[in-house]
Motif scaffolding. Structure first.
Motif, PDB file in Angstrom:
ATOM      1  N   UNK A  75       0.825  -1.213   0.000  1.00  0.00           N
ATOM      2  CA  UNK A  75       0.000   0.000   0.000  1.00  0.00           C
ATOM      3  C   UNK A  75       0.858   1.262   0.000  1.00  0.00           C
ATOM      4  N   UNK A  76       1.952   1.237   0.755  1.00  0.00           N
ATOM      5  CA  UNK A  76       2.854   2.392   0.767  1.00  0.00           C
ATOM      6  C   UNK A  76       3.433   2.612  -0.626  1.00  0.00           C
ATOM      7  N   UNK A  77       3.899   1.524  -1.246  1.00  0.00           N
ATOM      8  CA  UNK A  77       4.462   1.622  -2.589  1.00  0.00           C
ATOM      9  C   UNK A  77       3.413   2.131  -3.577  1.00  0.00           C
ATOM     10  N   UNK A  78       2.210   1.605  -3.464  1.00  0.00           N
ATOM     11  CA  UNK A  78       1.121   2.032  -4.344  1.00  0.00           C
ATOM     12  C   UNK A  78       0.838   3.525  -4.182  1.00  0.00           C
ATOM     13  N   UNK A  79       0.844   4.010  -2.943  1.00  0.00           N
ATOM     14  CA  UNK A  79       0.557   5.430  -2.698  1.00  0.00           C
ATOM     15  C   UNK A  79       1.671   6.337  -3.185  1.00  0.00           C
ATOM     16  N   UNK A  80       2.908   5.841  -3.135  1.00  0.00           N
ATOM     17  CA  UNK A  80       4.026   6.626  -3.670  1.00  0.00           C
ATOM     18  C   UNK A  80       3.874   6.772  -5.186  1.00  0.00           C
ATOM     19  N   UNK A  81       3.590   5.668  -5.834  1.00  0.00           N
ATOM     20  CA  UNK A  81       3.463   5.675  -7.293  1.00  0.00           C
ATOM     21  C   UNK A  81       2.239   6.462  -7.743  1.00  0.00           C
ATOM     22  N   UNK A  82       1.140   6.333  -6.988  1.00  0.00           N
ATOM     23  CA  UNK A  82      -0.143   6.905  -7.410  1.00  0.00           C
ATOM     24  C   UNK A  82      -0.461   8.247  -6.759  1.00  0.00           C
ATOM     25  N   UNK A  83       0.496   8.906  -6.162  1.00  0.00           N
ATOM     26  CA  UNK A  83       0.222  10.127  -5.393  1.00  0.00           C
ATOM     27  C   UNK A  83      -0.556  11.157  -6.203  1.00  0.00           C
ATOM     28  N   UNK A  84      -0.161  11.401  -7.434  1.00  0.00           N
ATOM     29  CA  UNK A  84      -0.829  12.413  -8.251  1.00  0.00           C
ATOM     30  C   UNK A  84      -2.241  11.976  -8.632  1.00  0.00           C
ATOM     31  N   UNK A  85      -2.412  10.701  -8.954  1.00  0.00           N
ATOM     32  CA  UNK A  85      -3.750  10.209  -9.285  1.00  0.00           C
ATOM     33  C   UNK A  85      -4.658  10.231  -8.064  1.00  0.00           C
ATOM     34  N   UNK A  86      -4.131   9.783  -6.916  1.00  0.00           N
ATOM     35  CA  UNK A  86      -4.931   9.765  -5.690  1.00  0.00           C
ATOM     36  C   UNK A  86      -5.431  11.160  -5.325  1.00  0.00           C
ATOM     37  N   UNK A  87      -4.617  12.171  -5.592  1.00  0.00           N
ATOM     38  CA  UNK A  87      -4.995  13.546  -5.247  1.00  0.00           C
ATOM     39  C   UNK A  87      -6.192  14.022  -6.058  1.00  0.00           C
ATOM     40  N   UNK A  88      -6.487  13.353  -7.149  1.00  0.00           N
ATOM     41  CA  UNK A  88      -7.586  13.763  -8.029  1.00  0.00           C
ATOM     42  C   UNK A  88      -8.851  12.937  -7.833  1.00  0.00           C
ATOM     43  N   UNK A  89      -8.816  11.956  -6.905  1.00  0.00           N
ATOM     44  CA  UNK A  89      -9.970  11.101  -6.627  1.00  0.00           C
ATOM     45  C   UNK A  89     -10.478  11.407  -5.227  1.00  0.00           C
ATOM     46  N   UNK A  90     -11.766  11.656  -5.111  1.00  0.00           N
ATOM     47  CA  UNK A  90     -12.335  12.116  -3.835  1.00  0.00           C
ATOM     48  C   UNK A  90     -12.027  11.167  -2.680  1.00  0.00           C
ATOM     49  N   UNK A  91     -12.173   9.864  -2.896  1.00  0.00           N
ATOM     50  CA  UNK A  91     -12.008   8.905  -1.806  1.00  0.00           C
ATOM     51  C   UNK A  91     -10.567   8.792  -1.352  1.00  0.00           C
ATOM     52  N   UNK A 143       2.115  -3.883 -10.244  1.00  0.00           N
ATOM     53  CA  UNK A 143       0.669  -3.697 -10.074  1.00  0.00           C
ATOM     54  C   UNK A 143       0.183  -2.248 -10.162  1.00  0.00           C
ATOM     55  N   UNK A 144       0.814  -1.273  -9.481  1.00  0.00           N
ATOM     56  CA  UNK A 144       0.265   0.097  -9.544  1.00  0.00           C
ATOM     57  C   UNK A 144       0.167   0.667 -10.956  1.00  0.00           C
ATOM     58  N   UNK A 145       0.950   0.129 -11.883  1.00  0.00           N
ATOM     59  CA  UNK A 145       0.951   0.663 -13.245  1.00  0.00           C
ATOM     60  C   UNK A 145      -0.114   0.017 -14.134  1.00  0.00           C
ATOM     61  N   UNK A 214      -8.894   9.104 -15.758  1.00  0.00           N
ATOM     62  CA  UNK A 214      -8.282   8.149 -16.682  1.00  0.00           C
ATOM     63  C   UNK A 214      -7.776   6.872 -16.059  1.00  0.00           C
ATOM     64  N   UNK A 215      -8.253   6.532 -14.864  1.00  0.00           N
ATOM     65  CA  UNK A 215      -7.889   5.266 -14.236  1.00  0.00           C
ATOM     66  C   UNK A 215      -8.807   4.172 -14.779  1.00  0.00           C
ATOM     67  N   UNK A 216      -8.238   3.058 -15.150  1.00  0.00           N
ATOM     68  CA  UNK A 216      -9.025   1.960 -15.719  1.00  0.00           C
ATOM     69  C   UNK A 216      -9.329   0.912 -14.652  1.00  0.00           C
ATOM     70  N   UNK A 217     -10.482   0.272 -14.781  1.00  0.00           N
ATOM     71  CA  UNK A 217     -10.855  -0.784 -13.847  1.00  0.00           C
ATOM     72  C   UNK A 217     -11.871  -1.697 -14.491  1.00  0.00           C
ATOM     73  N   UNK A 218     -12.001  -2.895 -13.947  1.00  0.00           N
ATOM     74  CA  UNK A 218     -12.995  -3.846 -14.449  1.00  0.00           C
ATOM     75  C   UNK A 218     -14.406  -3.333 -14.213  1.00  0.00           C
ATOM     76  N   UNK A 219     -14.609  -2.548 -13.137  1.00  0.00           N
ATOM     77  CA  UNK A 219     -15.933  -1.996 -12.861  1.00  0.00           C
ATOM     78  C   UNK A 219     -16.372  -1.055 -13.985  1.00  0.00           C
TER      79      UNK A 219
END
Length: 304
Positions: A75-91, A143-145, A214-219
Motif C-alpha cells: 500500500x505504501x508503494x502504491x501510494x508513492x506511485x499513485x500520489x498524483x492520481x490519488x490527489x484527483x480522486x475524492x475517496x 501492479x500500480x501501473x 483516466x484510471x481503468x478498472x474492471x468496474x
C-alpha cells in the motif's frame, strides 16, 4: 481532524486518537483497514491446510505477520506511485502522500521498515518456499501501473493477492509440485478469479472519479453488467476450487465442503447494489468470511 481520516477506515476512533505522524503512517500502511491483510492472509491458510499437515498454528502466525507487513508495504508503494492520481480522486485525496502530509522520502523509509518485517518472516520459511515468495516481487512492483495500461488491473491483483497459497503449500510440501501441480494450479486460478470478483465490487466506489482522471478498472469496463460479471467470476472460482479438490481427492463428499462458500458468494451478488454508496464496500468486506469458509473447506479436504 476527521477530514484527515480516509473515508473507508474501519477504526476511525482509534486512528483519530493517534498523534498526527503515527496516524499518517498507520493510514499509509492501511493498518486502519484490516480487510486487506485478511484477504492476503486467507490464501496462505488455504495452501497450508490443503497440504494436510494439520493446524500449523505457528506457521500461520508468521504468515499472518507477513501478510500485515507486506500488505502495508504494498500500500505504501502504491501510494508513492499513485500520489498524483490519488490527489484527483475524492475517496483517496486525503491519503497521507497524496495530501502532502507525508513526504515521499519518509514513505520510502516506512516501506523499507515494513519490508524488513517481511524479511524476518521470509527467513522462517524453507528455502523452496522462500524462492516462491520472492517470485511475487515483480508482480507486486508492476501492479500500480496496471490501472494505466489495462482495463483489468484486478486480474493482475488476482495473481498478486493469492500468491500466499503457493508459499504455504510449498513450505509444507516442497517436493510435491510434480505430483499435485494440477490441483494447485486450479486452486490458484480460482483464487485469482475470486479476487477479480471482489475487487471489481470494491472499484464500484470510484467509477465516476476513475473515469474523469483516466484510471481503468474492471468496474468501468463492465459498465451496467457488473453484477453479471461478478457472478461469472465467482461461479468460475467455485468451479475451479471444486476441480482442485477433486484432483486432490476424488471424493464427492469433499466437494460438499465448498457449499458454504458458494452460498456466501451467491448472497454477495444477489444483494449487491452498484448504485448504493455503502453497499459495495460492505460486500467487498464480506469476503473476509468467504476466505474463512474456503479455508475450512481446505482443512476438511486436506486433513480428513
Amino acid at each position: 481532524m476527521t477530514e484527515q481520516i480516509v473515508p473507508d477506515t474501519q477504526h476511525r476512533g482509534l486512528v483519530a486518537s493517534l498523534p498526527q505522524l503515527p496516524r499518517d503512517l498507520a493510514q499509509l500502511a492501511r493498518f486502519d483497514r484490516p480487510i486487506g491483510w485478511w484477504l492476503l492472509f486467507w490464501p496462505c491458510v488455504w495452501g497450508v491446510w490443503l497440504a494436510g499437515a494439520g493446524w500449523q498454528l505457528a506457521l500461520l502466525g508468521w504468515l499472518l505477520l507477513g501478510s500485515i507487513a507486506m500488505r502495508g508495504a504494498g500500500c505504501v508503494y502504491n501510494d508513492i506511485v499513485d500520489a498524483k492520481l490519488d490527489a484527483r480522486v475524492a475517496r483517496t485525496a486525503s491519503r497521507p502522500v497524496a495530501s502532502g502530509r507525508i513526504s515521499k522520502k519518509l514513505a520510502w523509509g516506512w516501506l523499507i521498515a515494513l519490508c524488513l518485517v517481511g524479511l524476518m518472516v521470509l527467513l522462517q520459511l524453507r528455502p523452496m518456499a522462500q524462492m516462491v515468495a520472492l517470485g511475487s516481487i515483480v508482480l507486486v512492483a508492476a501492479y500500480p501501473f496496471m490501472k494505466r495500461i489495462t482495463w483489468w488491473p484486478q486480474a493482475w491483483l488476482g495473481m498478486v493477492f493469492t500468491w500466499g497459497l503457493l508459499v504455504g503449500w510449498t513450505h509444507l510440501r516442497p517436493g510435491d509440485w510434480a505430483y499435485s501441480w494440477d490441483a494447485l494450479a486450479a486452486m490458484y486460478a480460482g483464487a485469482a478469479l475470486w479476487v477479480i470478483g471482489f475487487d471489481t465490487i470494491y472499484a464500484l466506489q470510484d467509477r465516476e472519479d476513475d473515469a474523469m482522471v483516466g484510471i481503468r478498472s474492471s468496474a468501468l469496463r463492465m459498465g451496467g453488467k457488473v453484477k453479471a460479471g461478478v457472478t461469472l467470476f465467482y461461479a468460475a472460482a467455485i468451479t475451479l476450487w471444486a476441480l482442485a479438490f477433486w484432483l486432490y481427492r476424488e471424493d464427492w463428499l469433499a466437494l460438499l465442503a465448498l457449499i458454504p462458500a458458494a452460498v456466501h458468494l451467491a448472497w454477495q451478488v444477489a444483494t449487491l447494489d452498484p448504485d448504493n454508496p455503502d453497499n459495495p464496500l460492505e460486500r467487498f468486506r464480506a469476503n473476509r468470511l468467504t476466505g474463512a469458509l474456503v479455508a475450512a473447506a481446505c482443512f476438511v479436504v486436506g486433513n480428513a
